[in-house]
Design an enzyme around this catalytic site. Structure first.
Site, PDB file in Angstrom:
ATOM      1  N   ASN A 161       0.887  -1.134  -0.008  1.00 38.76           N
ATOM      2  CA  ASN A 161       0.036  -0.126   0.076  1.00 38.76           C
ATOM      3  C   ASN A 161       0.983   1.247   0.095  1.00 38.76           C
ATOM      4  O   ASN A 161       1.401   1.870   0.909  1.00 38.76           O
ATOM      5  CB  ASN A 161      -0.982   0.113   1.420  1.00 38.76           C
ATOM      6  CG  ASN A 161      -1.943  -1.043   1.131  1.00 38.76           C
ATOM      7  OD1 ASN A 161      -2.901  -1.103   0.590  1.00 38.76           O
ATOM      8  ND2 ASN A 161      -1.593  -2.294   1.804  1.00 38.76           N
ATOM      9  N   GLU A 162       1.188   1.536  -1.069  1.00 41.41           N
ATOM     10  CA  GLU A 162       2.162   2.875  -1.481  1.00 41.41           C
ATOM     11  C   GLU A 162       1.308   4.378  -0.898  1.00 41.41           C
ATOM     12  O   GLU A 162       0.078   4.194  -0.949  1.00 41.41           O
ATOM     13  CB  GLU A 162       2.572   3.060  -3.055  1.00 41.41           C
ATOM     14  CG  GLU A 162       3.332   1.560  -3.266  1.00 41.41           C
ATOM     15  CD  GLU A 162       4.870   1.341  -2.782  1.00 41.41           C
ATOM     16  OE1 GLU A 162       5.234   2.285  -1.624  1.00 41.41           O
ATOM     17  OE2 GLU A 162       5.401   0.649  -3.387  1.00 41.41           O
ATOM     18  N   PRO A 163       1.872   5.267  -0.916  1.00 42.82           N
ATOM     19  CA  PRO A 163       1.650   6.674  -0.685  1.00 42.82           C
ATOM     20  C   PRO A 163       0.235   6.766  -1.446  1.00 42.82           C
ATOM     21  O   PRO A 163       0.353   6.460  -2.716  1.00 42.82           O
ATOM     22  CB  PRO A 163       2.648   7.497  -0.849  1.00 42.82           C
ATOM     23  CG  PRO A 163       3.810   6.684  -0.630  1.00 42.82           C
ATOM     24  CD  PRO A 163       3.431   5.459  -0.865  1.00 42.82           C
TER      25      PRO A 163
END
Ligand code: PGA
Length: 641
Positions: A161-163
């Site tokens: 879950n990236e930025p």
């Protein structure tokens, strides 16, 4: 250790336990998992674990395997769900997370294969949505995740879950952040080989776990840990959303805790014992914070920045400033091996003996020149008996196109000049290269050739720094030859090679690195091997007259208060060092677009770091140099009386 809340933890929105080592932290997590499994087994119920991949949980998995083998811990009723998988990789790909889990845990315990779940990376694009929903459904059917293990990426990702990922996100296909891909580049032998997409549980999915433990080791994680823990959650640092969970803990080692306020600026959150070391840290911080030279700090600066008690204790800013000024001032020296026949009472290194026997350790070839090329040049140039030892061959970091060039060159030489034997060897190398394909493992011959390429680069680099080829040693430590990144296991053979070298040289000075790195990194393992070798030698006479200097390692520099020796470089010396780095041709970024002035490019990063150390000294009002290389004095515990 422990997570007792005090005034020092007032800024922390998630309980954090700081451990002396990742190993100790892993034992605590294993205790919690073991207790849960035994409790569930007793009640004839399954245990549902949420598992992570990457370097971080490897120590935990090794500990769980040990407990299975030695303590009878059974996984027969355990059900697992992994966080994520690279999209496009099958389970047999060497870098797939399915394969990782098999190798690191599942193949070594009595878990039922059908109870292990990792998202399928090969699902057709149009079926991804359905597969993600089915994954969530399977978690629900199993009763939900009882215990979730998390690592954290430098982007602040949990799972992938990236930025930009919100707290409601569910299992889905995502695009990987460029920093994440860069961090995986070594595993994939080049950033261009790292998949662009992954399937990951969402943050919402993760937050539904009943209990969560996030683990982080090494200095690279320190910044993102403090952001996740001390700042209000936003989707720029997804791990911050863990703050809303009722049963979440973060376990870190000292290096990953370094940016928490209670560690970095404890005087801002509670009363501290103003030891000379603490005063030095605080005053240097104050000068950086106010942007003032040390000798220009005034009473108000102290009072307005939470240091009024120090002022009361010590008198005035004037006295404090002068006392502190001398310490960093005396770290500066152009004589890293000591200046012969000079008064050394205010120098970081002793004058005698001269010349010194100096051992410089480089975990992979290039770390030495990259982090201390200017110092190396001076040590050689000032007449010391220098030995530079590359601890590992560095073969894993040679990209295939460079290997192919070398194979073709050998082939051509063999055809033009060589006999049958040479031609047969060259032909066999060519065949091995084809057989391994894009992601296959290098055969022994190919790996050996890669090691030779790096030796050539190290010699070329040494030549520029006046370090003759016969001063270079290539230890080829066996842990590296038998492993892949994130999977190394050092052993006795490594330690005895290291100890043998120390005994042969009996150094007056050792330059080394790796103390603050992720424990599975090449740097940290090389440091561990050194520590164990130094322990073996502790009774030997030479250790009484040996000083150990640590360079911080690629990508970072010691902070001002940590520096015990600062070696300034003139513009010419600095240029020469950069030329030395350039000789390590295989270590250039594989993507030319990254090379344009970007700090992600290995070569640019070296100059940024050395220049920023010089800027720090300049701003403190000490002296203005082009670049500085910094070192910290270190004594092994076993050497202390
Ligand atoms: P690492 O990765 O454990 O290899 O540092 C952690 C992550 O990216 O989640």
């Amino acid at each position: 250790m422990g997570e007792t809340s005090t005034e020092f933890t007032q800024r922390e929105r998630i309980p954090v336990g700081i451990f002396n080592s990742a190993e100790l932290a892993c034992r605590e997590v294993a205790d919690a998992i073991e207790a849960l499994i035994r409790e569930r087994d007793g009640a004839d119920m399954p245990t549902v674990l949420g598992l992570a991949t990457g370097s971080t949980p490897v120590g935990l998995y090794r500990e769980l395997i040990r407990r299975h083998r030695e303590g009878g811990l059974s996984f027969a009723r355990v059900i697992t769900f992994n966080l994520d998988e690279y999209y496009g990789l099958g389970g047999d790909h060497p870098e797939s997370y399915r394969r990782f889990m098999q190798e690191q845990l599942f193949d070594h315990v009595d878990i039922e294969p059908e109870n292990t779940h990792v998202p399928d990376g090969l699902v057709e694009r149009e079926e991804v949505y359905g597969a993600c929903r089915a994954y969530e459904e399977a978690i629900r059917e199993a009763g939900g995740i009882d215990f979730q293990i998390l690592g954290i990426g430098r982007t602040g990702h949990i799972g992938f879950n990236e930025p930009g990922s919100g707290p409601e996100s569910r299992t889905r296909l995502v695009t990987l952040d460029s920093l994440t891909r860069r961090d995986a580049a070594r595993d994939f032998l080049g950033e261009e080989n790292v998949p662009r997409h992954a399937i990951t549980m969402g943050i919402g999915t993760i937050l539904e776990a009943k209990r969560i433990y996030l683990l982080a080791w090494g200095e690279a994680k320190a910044g993102v840990i403090s952001q996740s823990v001390e700042e209000a959650p936003t989707d720029t640092v997804p791990a911050g959303f863990l703050q809303v969970h009722q049963d979440c803990r973060i376990l870190v080692d000292h290096a990953a805790a370094a940016q928490l306020t209670r560690v970095r600026h404890p005087w801002l959150v509670g009363p501290v014992d103003w030891t000379p070391e603490m005063i030095r840290r605080a005053v240097l911080w104050l000068a950086r914070k106010t942007g003032k030279a040390l000798l220009k700090l005034v009473d108000e600066d102290y009072a307005e920045n939470g240091m009024a008690d120090l002022l009361t204790e010590q008198g005035s800013a004037y006295e404090l400033n002068i006392n502190i000024f001398n310490t960093p001032q005396h770290t500066i020296t152009g004589w890293p091996g000591g200046k012969p026949e000079a008064d050394d009472s205010h120098r970081p290194e002793r004058a005698d003996p001269f010349p010194k026997r100096v051992l410089v350790l480089s975990p992979e070839p290039m770390d030495d020149v990259y982090c201390m090329g200017g110092t190396l040049h001076r040590l050689a140039n000032q007449g010391h008996e220098l030995t530079v030892a590359c601890q590992t061959s560095g073969s894993l970091a040679v990209p295939d196109p460079d290997l192919r060039r070398a194979v073709e060159l050998l082939d051509e030489v063999a055809r033009g000049q060589g006999g049958e034997k040479e031609a047969a060897f060259a032909a066999s190398l060519r065949r091995q290269l084809v057989a391994k394909g894009q992601f296959g493992e290098d055969s022994r011959d190919l790996r050996y050739l890669k090691a030779l390429i790096r030796r050539g680069e190290a010699r070329a680099s040494g030549r520029l720094l006046e370090v003759d080829a016969d001063r270079l040693r290539f230890l080829d430590l066996p842990f590296y030859e038998q492993g892949r990144y994130r999977r190394f296991q050092p052993g006795k053979a490594d330690v005895s090679i290291m100890a043998e070298l120390l005994r042969e040289i009996r150094p007056h000075q050792v330059f080394a690195t790796g103390a603050t790195h992720d424990p599975l990194s090449v740097h940290a393992i090389c440091f561990l091997v050194l520590c164990q070798a130094l322990d073996l030698c502790r009774e030997e006479a030479w250790t009484r007259d040996c000083r150990i200097w640590l360079y911080r390692g690629p990508g970072a520099e010691w902070e001002a208060h940590e520096i015990d020796m600062a070696v300034p470089l003139s513009p010419d010396e600095f240029e020469n060092k950069i030329q030395g780095i350039y000789q390590h041709q295989t270590q250039r970024s594989q993507s030319p677009s990254l090379d344009k002035g970007s700090s992600s490019n290995t070569w640019n990063l070296a100059s940024l770091i050395n220049r920023s150390a010089a800027d720090t000294y300049d701003q403190l009002g000490l002296a203005e140099y082009e670049a500085i290389e910094c070192f910290r004095k270190w004594v092994p515990d076993s050497w202390r009386d």
